[in-house]
Structure formats: structure tokens, C-alpha cells
Write a protein that holds these residues in place. Sequence first.
Motif, short mmCIF file in Angstrom:
data_model
loop_
_atom_site.label_atom_id
_atom_site.label_comp_id
_atom_site.label_asym_id
_atom_site.label_seq_id
_atom_site.Cartn_x
_atom_site.Cartn_y
_atom_site.Cartn_z
N SER A 125 0.83 -1.22 0.00
CA SER A 125 0.00 0.00 0.00
C SER A 125 0.86 1.26 0.00
N GLU A 126 2.03 1.24 0.65
CA GLU A 126 2.95 2.40 0.59
C GLU A 126 3.42 2.62 -0.83
N VAL A 127 3.76 1.54 -1.51
CA VAL A 127 4.26 1.64 -2.88
C VAL A 127 3.16 2.17 -3.79
N LYS A 128 1.97 1.60 -3.68
CA LYS A 128 0.86 2.05 -4.53
C LYS A 128 0.53 3.51 -4.29
N ALA A 129 0.52 3.93 -3.02
CA ALA A 129 0.23 5.33 -2.69
C ALA A 129 1.29 6.26 -3.25
N ALA A 130 2.56 5.86 -3.15
CA ALA A 130 3.65 6.71 -3.64
C ALA A 130 3.57 6.88 -5.15
N VAL A 131 3.27 5.81 -5.86
CA VAL A 131 3.32 5.83 -7.32
C VAL A 131 2.02 6.33 -7.95
N THR A 132 0.88 5.96 -7.35
CA THR A 132 -0.40 6.32 -7.97
C THR A 132 -1.20 7.35 -7.17
N GLY A 133 -0.86 7.53 -5.91
CA GLY A 133 -1.66 8.40 -5.05
C GLY A 133 -2.79 7.67 -4.37
N ASN A 134 -2.91 6.36 -4.63
CA ASN A 134 -3.99 5.55 -4.08
C ASN A 134 -3.39 4.24 -3.55
N GLY A 135 -3.42 4.06 -2.23
CA GLY A 135 -2.87 2.86 -1.61
C GLY A 135 -3.60 1.58 -1.96
N GLY A 136 -4.76 1.70 -2.57
CA GLY A 136 -5.52 0.52 -2.97
C GLY A 136 -5.54 0.32 -4.48
N ALA A 137 -4.63 0.97 -5.18
CA ALA A 137 -4.61 0.89 -6.65
C ALA A 137 -4.38 -0.54 -7.12
N GLY A 138 -4.91 -0.84 -8.28
CA GLY A 138 -4.73 -2.15 -8.88
C GLY A 138 -3.43 -2.23 -9.66
N LYS A 139 -3.08 -3.46 -10.07
CA LYS A 139 -1.82 -3.68 -10.80
C LYS A 139 -1.78 -2.89 -12.11
N ALA A 140 -2.89 -2.80 -12.80
CA ALA A 140 -2.92 -2.07 -14.07
C ALA A 140 -2.61 -0.58 -13.86
N GLN A 141 -3.16 -0.01 -12.79
CA GLN A 141 -2.92 1.40 -12.49
C GLN A 141 -1.45 1.63 -12.12
N VAL A 142 -0.89 0.73 -11.31
CA VAL A 142 0.53 0.84 -10.93
C VAL A 142 1.40 0.75 -12.19
N THR A 143 1.13 -0.21 -13.04
CA THR A 143 1.90 -0.37 -14.27
C THR A 143 1.80 0.86 -15.16
N ALA A 144 0.61 1.40 -15.29
CA ALA A 144 0.42 2.60 -16.13
C ALA A 144 1.20 3.78 -15.57
N MET A 145 1.18 3.97 -14.25
CA MET A 145 1.90 5.09 -13.65
C MET A 145 3.42 4.90 -13.73
N VAL A 146 3.89 3.69 -13.53
CA VAL A 146 5.33 3.42 -13.66
C VAL A 146 5.77 3.75 -15.09
N THR A 147 4.99 3.33 -16.06
CA THR A 147 5.29 3.60 -17.46
C THR A 147 5.37 5.10 -17.71
N ARG A 148 4.42 5.83 -17.15
CA ARG A 148 4.36 7.28 -17.34
C ARG A 148 5.51 7.99 -16.61
N ILE A 149 5.74 7.63 -15.34
CA ILE A 149 6.78 8.27 -14.53
C ILE A 149 8.15 8.11 -15.18
N LEU A 150 8.42 6.92 -15.68
CA LEU A 150 9.73 6.64 -16.27
C LEU A 150 9.82 6.99 -17.75
N GLY A 151 8.70 7.39 -18.34
CA GLY A 151 8.69 7.75 -19.75
C GLY A 151 9.04 6.58 -20.65
N LEU A 152 8.55 5.39 -20.29
CA LEU A 152 8.84 4.18 -21.06
C LEU A 152 7.98 4.12 -22.31
#
Length: 184
Positions: free
Chosen positions: A106-133
Motif C-alpha cells: 500500500s505504501e508503494v501504490k500510494a507513492a506511485v499512484t496516489g492511491n494505496g488501494g490501486a490495482g496492478k494495471a494502475q501501478v503499471t500505467a503510472m510506472v510507465t508514465r513516470i519513467l517515460g517508457l
Amino acid sequence: MRVMGVDPGLTRCGLSVIDGSRGRQIVALNVEVVRTAVDVPLPGRLLAISDVVEQWLDTYRPDVMAIERVFSQQNVSTVMGTAQVGGVVALAAAKRGVAVHFHTPSEVKAAVTGNGGAGKAQVTAMVTRILGLQAKPTPADAADALALAICHCWRAPMIARMAAAEAQAGGQRQRVGAKVKAAR
């Protein structure tokens, strides 16, 4: 700061390395998923993961390692395997003097997406965006390893301030205790 993120798992263990600078500038250096076969005995699987982790530690020389903290799941054998991998990885880092920090999902999800309950798809999308992949990191273990490294990179200044405050409070407690003892 160079951060190695590890999403521990016995079948699939996600590894990542990122470089972070002031602000929220982050560059991904590498990401990989180490796979072990279920028909290999546990010690062999742990050794295979350990060998790759040690190779990464020697190649990338991270300043810190961020590992996902094991959380309670319904499948006890999965939790045990995850905990064992996390221990092997932390040991490899400790042997090289690399600081290890554990972060909850939940710490990781909150840091990356702003939502500690985010799903895997949301985390993946934000990681892609943050890193400019150009493409989403796959499988999810790769994205999770990157998210762990990002989380630690962004939380590191706060972690350092908290450690300094705790050290200062500890010193104050000792001084007050000494004064009270002297007054008796």
C-alpha cells in the motif's frame, strides 16, 4: 541515489535499478524478472535468485535496496516463499553494506499512484508514465520492482528526516534522564 527495487517471489522475482536525482527525476537502468521452476527444490530456487541478485548488486552497485514487505495472504506457502526470497535478497545486500528498506504494497501504490488501494494495471500505467517508457513493463513483477524503487527514491528524504528526528529525540531523552537521576 541509485535504488534497486525487488518484488520478491519464489516463482517470479522482479528486479529493477533506477537512478534518482533531486526532485522527482528518475531514470530506469534495468528491469528483469528472475524465474524459477516449481519442480526445483527450494534451496536450488533460492540459490538461483540469490546468484542473479548478487550479480546485479555487483554490476549496478546500488546505494539502497527497496524490498516489498511480506504481507498476510491466504496462501501460507506463497507467503513463506516470498519471505524466504526477501531474506535471501536482504542478506546479499547486507553482505555488501547496501542499506535495505522494506515497503508495504500500500505504501508503494500510494507513492506511485496516489492511491494505496490501486490495482496492478494502475501501478503499471503510472510506472510507465513516470519513467517515460515506450512500453509497459511486463510481467507485473517487473512493474512492481520499478514501483518499489520509485517509492523508495521519493520517500528517502522523509525517511532520513524521521531517522534524524528519532536520533535527536533519543539524545534529549538521555539528557533529561541524566538530569532527573542527578536531581535525586
